[in-house]
Write an enzyme that holds these catalytic residues in place. Structure first.
Site, mmCIF file in Angstrom:
data_model
loop_
_atom_site.group_PDB
_atom_site.id
_atom_site.type_symbol
_atom_site.label_atom_id
_atom_site.label_comp_id
_atom_site.label_asym_id
_atom_site.label_seq_id
_atom_site.Cartn_x
_atom_site.Cartn_y
_atom_site.Cartn_z
ATOM 1 N N ASP A 25 -23.727 -28.414 27.768
ATOM 2 C CA ASP A 25 -24.275 -29.070 29.243
ATOM 3 C C ASP A 25 -23.037 -28.519 30.099
ATOM 4 O O ASP A 25 -21.888 -28.671 29.864
ATOM 5 C CB ASP A 25 -24.761 -30.324 29.370
ATOM 6 N N ASP B 290 -22.863 -35.143 28.270
ATOM 7 C CA ASP B 290 -22.497 -36.275 28.770
ATOM 8 C C ASP B 290 -23.538 -37.317 29.373
ATOM 9 O O ASP B 290 -23.388 -38.487 29.586
ATOM 10 C CB ASP B 290 -21.254 -36.338 29.519
ATOM 11 N N ASP C 68 -29.242 -35.594 29.037
ATOM 12 C CA ASP C 68 -28.761 -35.010 27.563
ATOM 13 C C ASP C 68 -29.189 -35.489 26.456
ATOM 14 O O ASP C 68 -29.105 -35.011 25.433
ATOM 15 C CB ASP C 68 -27.288 -34.616 27.792
#
Length: 615
Positions: free
Chosen positions: A317, A510, A514
């Site tokens: 990410d 994080d 996600d």
């Protein structure tokens, strides 16, 4: 430690009796026998009792049974010294095992020192100590210099340096002042702090870490499960082979002596004990998990440590993982509205959002919003927010949000996160927000490629210009931009199909959005220091200090651990197979059998302990 000392004293006394027996002459064989029997009882009785106990529980074919059967058999045929030697050296091996396990546990148990004993609460002008479990959210606690921070919270008074090494593995203390978030398990080094608690103890960082560590050994690696199954079938097979060696040759070969073949069978039994494998393989994984934990990398089980060694694709990410997630407003561009008014509209529209973009806008606005002006608020996942401010509908979000509400606007060609603002269906301008790349992100990608990772990929909900800029700076192989949370899942599903049959895909994130991707991937890695609770819960590995370079470090530790495990398997099986053949053929003596069992176990254990020092 007391248990180890007790075993050590037993071994020393038994060894003195064992070697002392040889000082008696042939005429004093009664005294020699008494010394050997006494030595056998000291080191052998616990093994005999354990074997009887295990047989009572249905566990017949274990190492205790093999040791008991072979040594009693040695006494029956008059090989007293060899029977004692087997037990004595077996207990030496047990001492090495106990020491190695204790050292492994100590490396992980050092984390247990982060458990806070108390929390200071101010009541009626006095400081009283209470259990951290008794403290509630929004209570104010006092943390004095030198004390552990018992709960997560925000500083409301004071300034200090915080030692975070037990949690993040970082040796350099961090500065902490009013407004900063601090996490439990760290140590307040010098100042006196007042902290408003944000989570109860059960949900605190320290409680979650302890839970992860305590449960890590329950999830076994494939190699561990293989060894367990192997020992279950292997042991009864070798016992049957030993019986065949003792019985069939004397029956079928005319000159064969029962005592000779019985001795060979006993030797075969001692050699066959699978201690080296059963002990060293789990010990290696335990050591690897300990080595990772000391670097601020929490692996939730040895199965995940094993899987990391097979990683082929690493997916990231962007925000908060490769970038700091600490957005700052760097440009405000209004259309028919002044910049201050546009920033105010944006701050009101995103007042209820926890997204870093909205937080940075509120920070730039710098005032507390008048909540009476806001009559409704709605968060639109992956697009932005919608609010009614002073009776007008205000939209705050990305290009997708503008398209969804059919707002006529001109797309900004800026490198950074562009947030568009519209009021009552009319485009009012945009705000440009920049997010810094983490200091170690470039070296992290280089280290992953050096570690043999075939492909590095970035997924982001940000626009293509921002994503391309970050990907080029970091040297990523691929990137996908403008993704909603559900589209991230779809991209990961496609990437899962690109790896080999034995390869693994790692996803690192994080945020709360996600969590589905972390759960879907072969190995989910959460940035735990600032990561959301959902992300940490869904992940298999948690990196406490949010440094992406720790991913390559975890893979290196994993590969070293697996290398040690395979070395032990090949070494133990190779030596045992060779000496088993020698034992069945009458070439190996009981002393060779002792080396094949205890010697191999000690060497394998010492090798396994190298996993603790994995860097």
């Amino acid at each position: 430690m007391k248990k180890q000392q007790k075993l050590l004293y037993k071994i020393i006394v038994a060894a003195i009796l064992f070697f002392g027996a040889f000082f008696f002459s042939a005429e004093e064989k009664v005294f020699r026998l008494l010394c050997l029997v006494a030595a056998y009882i000291i080191v052998g009785l616990p093994i005999l009792l354990k074997a009887v106990k295990n047989i009572g529980h249905g566990q017949v074919f274990d190492e205790n049974f093999l040791m008991s059967l072979s040594t009693i058999g040695a006494f029956v045929i008059g090989e007293y010294s060899e029977g004692v030697a087997v037990m004595l050296f077996y207990q030496v091996g047990e001492l090495f095992q106990s020491y190695a396990v204790a050292k492994s546990r100590k490396s992980i148990a050092s984390l247990m020192n982060i458990r806070p004993d108390y929390a200071n609460i101010e009541q009626d002008g006095k400081i009283i100590k209470v259990s951290p479990e008794e403290v509630k959210v929004d209570d104010v606690i006092v943390v004095n210099a030198g004390e552990k921070i018992p709960l997560d919270g925000h500083i409301i008074e004071g300034y200090s340096l915080i030692d975070t090494s037990a949690i993040t593995g970082e040796s350099v203390p961090r500065e902490a002042a009013v407004g900063d978030e601090i996490i439990s398990g760290c140590i307040n080094l010098n100042g006196r702090l007042k902290v408003r608690v944000s989570r109860i103890y059960a949900q605190s960082t320290v409680a979650k870490i302890l839970d992860l560590v305590e449960n890590a050994s329950s999830k076994k690696a494939l190699l561990e499960n293989f060894i367990t199954r192997f020992a279950r079938y292997y042991t009864p097979i070798v016992v049957l082979l030993a019986v065949a060696i003792a019985v069939f040759p004397p029956l079928l070969i005319k000159e064969a002596l029962w005592s000779d073949w019985f001795y060979r069978a006993l030797t075969f039994l001692v050699i066959s004990c699978p201690c080296a494998l059963v002990i060293s393989v789990p010990l290696s994984f335990f050591g690897g998990i300990g080595a990772a934990s000391r670097q601020g990398i929490l692996v939730k089980g040895s199965n995940y440590l094993e899987a990391l060694s097979k990683a082929e694709i690493v997916v990231f990410d962007k925000t908060g993982t490769l970038t700091k997630g600490s957005f700052e407003v760097c440009k405000v561009k209004g259309l028919g509205i002044d910049e201050a008014k546009l920033l105010e509209l944006a701050a009101y529209a995103g007042f209820g959002s926890t997204h870093p973009v909205s937080q940075s806008i509120r920070k730039a606005y710098g005032k507390e919003p008048d909540f009476e002006k806001i009559s409704s608020y709605e968060e639109l996942a992956g697009r932005g927010t919608k609010a009614i401010v002073n009776g007008a509908e205000v939209l705050l979000g990305n290009k997708r949000l503008m398209d969804e509400f059919k707002i006529d606007f001109e797309e900004a060609k800026e490198v950074g996160t562009v947030v568009y603002v519209a009021e009552n269906g009319v485009y009012k301008g945009y705000i440009l927000i920049a997010d810094e790349i983490k200091e170690d992100a470039i070296s992290a990608i280089a280290a992953l490629k050096k570690a043999g990772i075939k492909e590095t990929v970035m997924l982001t909900g940000d626009n293509v210009a921002v994503a391309q800029n970050v990907a080029e700076k970091l040297g990523l192989d691929k990137f996908f931009a403008n993704l909603l949370p559900a589209q991230k899942v779809e991209k990961v599903e496609v990437l899962m199909g690109e790896k080999s049959s034995d390869g693994k895909l790692v996803f690192t994130g994080d945020g709360i959005n996600d969590a589905p991707v972390l759960a879907l991937s072969d190995i989910g890695i959460a940035m735990g220091g600032v990561g959301s609770d959902a992300a940490v819960e869904a992940a298999d590995v948690v990196i406490m200090n949010d440094e992406p370079s720790k991913i390559a470090q975890a893979i290196r530790i994993s590969k070293k651990t697996l290398k040690i495990v395979r070395q032990n398997i090949v070494f133990a099986l190779g030596v045992k197979l060779l000496v088993l053949v020698m034992g069945a053929g009458g070439i190996a003596t009981m002393w060779d059998a002792v080396f094949a069992d205890v010697g191999v176990s000690v060497i394998a254990i010492l090798n396994a302990m190298r996993a603790l020092k994995a860097k």
